[in-house]
Structure formats: structure tokens, C-alpha cells
Design an enzyme around this catalytic site. Structure first.
Site, PDB file in Angstrom:
ATOM      1  N   SER A 146       0.754  -1.739   0.208  1.00 55.44           N
ATOM      2  CA  SER A 146       0.271   0.184  -0.232  1.00 55.44           C
ATOM      3  C   SER A 146       0.809   1.457   0.140  1.00 55.44           C
ATOM      4  O   SER A 146       1.741   1.322   0.580  1.00 55.44           O
ATOM      5  CB  SER A 146      -0.532   0.011   1.347  1.00 55.44           C
ATOM      6  OG  SER A 146      -1.354   1.553   1.182  1.00 55.44           O
ATOM      7  N   TYR A 159      -1.506   0.064   9.607  1.00 51.87           N
ATOM      8  CA  TYR A 159      -2.011  -0.814   8.668  1.00 51.87           C
ATOM      9  C   TYR A 159      -0.315  -0.408   7.730  1.00 51.87           C
ATOM     10  O   TYR A 159       0.026  -1.379   7.665  1.00 51.87           O
ATOM     11  CB  TYR A 159      -2.897  -0.337   7.971  1.00 51.87           C
ATOM     12  CG  TYR A 159      -3.438  -0.806   6.911  1.00 51.87           C
ATOM     13  CD1 TYR A 159      -3.876  -1.594   6.685  1.00 51.87           C
ATOM     14  CD2 TYR A 159      -3.071   0.190   5.574  1.00 51.87           C
ATOM     15  CE1 TYR A 159      -3.497  -2.378   5.216  1.00 51.87           C
ATOM     16  CE2 TYR A 159      -3.441   0.040   4.666  1.00 51.87           C
ATOM     17  CZ  TYR A 159      -3.930  -1.687   3.868  1.00 51.87           C
ATOM     18  OH  TYR A 159      -4.286  -1.842   2.565  1.00 51.87           O
TER      19      TYR A 159
END
Length: 248
Positions: A146, A159
Site C-alpha cells: 500500500s 496498517y
């Protein structure tokens, strides 16, 4: 088939978290490229069956594998019988989710669950498949990371940490496996229109994206398809960004 000819078998791609969103697009894209699919998902049986039907409509085979990638025993129970017979050419570590909150309010469960799926899940699944790729002296591993793991994102310390760790694992594993012709890369999506981003203030986010729009799951899948094709035979240890210019 003429006498003496051998039946051609299709390559297999194992895609985790593939019942919806980016994983679904990857599974369908690879099926269109001629791969049979081992489709992992956690618990959305209806969505997984719909993806299987779409894959079979493309003339490819699809095996549904419902298990939690963070559960070592469940991973082994699902994969060991299949791996005893066949070795996937491609492994796509896509399973993941976010539990966003500011760091001061983040619970231990929010930290552990996100790290568990992204990093432990990568470990549990990859360690079953990668040794077999090494013995076959061919294979592709693609980890879906990501932009948050590249640039960091407020409210996503768990995350961002998980995805950054996966980027490091990608590069280290690529160095280990290169001599066995097993290529390891990552694809880093930015803001992609999926269930995971539904409800977010899209217009506000788009102010930081030079292309001025969200990405599509199929655009992420396109990079994965490239990395699983013969066109990428000299590409390993790389992170391909699919973010509309959000992070350069």
C-alpha cells in the site's frame, strides 16, 4: 489428442483474500490470462462462489479455500493436500484489512489483528508455497502492499507498519530466491474504489492525487498480471505503485 502427446496443464495462481475488491479483480485477470485459480477467502461464501462461477465461465478451474491466513493450522489444513499434488506458479498475498484509529487510542487487538493478517498471513501462506517453487526452480510471488506502507498515513500506524514490513520482506525474499528463478515483487495501490474505501471523503482525498480520480481494482490487477507474465522475467525485488501519482 494424438498418441504420444501429453495433456497440457494450466499454471495455477493462489490468490488470498480474493472474494471481493482487488483480490477478486486479480483472480479474474489471471484466469483470463490462462491460470487456474486457488481462491482463498475468509467467510463470504456467496461472494467467493460468484467469483468461482465467473472464473469457470472463462474456461478455467477454481478451487475455493476458506481459511484465515493468520491461522497457521487452518492454512496448513487447507493447503497441504493441494500442495502434495501441485505447485502454484504464482502466489498473490492479497488478504488484508484496516483497523484505523489514532495511535493514542489504538488497542492491542487493533494492532495485533492487522499485523497478524498482513505479516503473519504472508508468512504462513508463503512458507508453504515458496519451498515448492524453489524445488521447481520457477515461480512468482506478488505481495499487495500500500501507499500507506511507503509514505505512512495518519490514523493507520498499524496498517502502515504492516505494509512497510511486507515491502521489506518482499525485497529480502527476492534476494534469497533469485538464483532459483523465483521472482518476488510487490504492488502498492493508493486510493482504490473498493468496499474498503467506501464511505471515505473521496473528493478530499482526490485533492492529493494528480490524476484526480480513484483507481480501479482492475488497474491494480493489471500490474499483478504483468508480474505473473513472461514480460516481467527480469523484474524482482520491486514495488510497483498504482496510486495516480499520490506518492512518487
Amino acid at each position: 489428442m494424438q498418441a504420444g502427446e501429453q495433456m497440457q496443464t494450466s499454471p495455477i495462481a493462489l490468490v488470498t483474500g480474493a472474494s471481493k475488491g482487488i483480490g477478486k479483480a486479480i483472480a479474474l485477470g489471471l484466469a483470463a490470462d490462462g491460470f487456474d485459480i486457488w481462491l482463498n477467502y475468509r467467510n463470504d461464501h456467496d461472494a467467493a462462489e460468484a467469483v468461482r462461477d465467473a472464473i469457470e465461465a472463462l474456461g478455467r478451474q477454481c478451487v475455493l479455500l476458506p481459511f484465515d491466513v493468520a491461522d497457521k493450522d487452518a492454512v496448513e489444513a487447507a493447503l497441504d493436500p493441494l500442495l502434495a499434488e501441485e505447485t502454484p506458479f504464482a502466489l498473490i498475498n492479497n488478504a488484508g484489512f484496516a483497523r484505523d484509529t489514532v495511535f493514542g487510542l489504538m488497542s492491542e487487538e487493533q494492532w495485533d489483528s492487522v499485523i497478524g493478517v498482513h505479516l503473519n498471513g504472508f508468512f504462513h501462506v508463503s512458507r508453504k508455497v515458496v519451498p515448492r517453487m524453489q524445488r521447481a526452480r520457477t515461480g512468482r510471488v506478488v505481495n499487495i502492499v500500500s501507499t500507506s506502507g511507503q509514505a505512512g498515513m495518519a490514523g493507520q500506524v498499524n496498517y502502515s507498519a504492516a505494509k512497510a514490513g511486507l515491502i521489506g520482506a518482499t525485497r529480502a525474499l527476492a534476494r534469497e530466491l533469485g538464483r532459483r528463478n523465483v521472482l518476488v515483487n510487490a504492488v502498492a495501490p493508493g486510493f482504490i474504489s473498493t468496499e474498503m474505501t467506501a464511505g471515505l471523503p473521496v473528493d478530499e482525498y482526490m485533492k492529493s492525487v494528480p490524476l484526480g480520480r480513484p483507481g480501479l481494482p482492475e488497474e491494480v490487477a493489471g500490474c499483478v498480471r504483468f508480474l505473473c507474465s513472461n514480460l516481467s522475467s527480469y523484474v524482482t525485488g520491486q514495488v510497483l505503485s498504482v496510486n495516480g501519482g499520490l506518492y512518487m
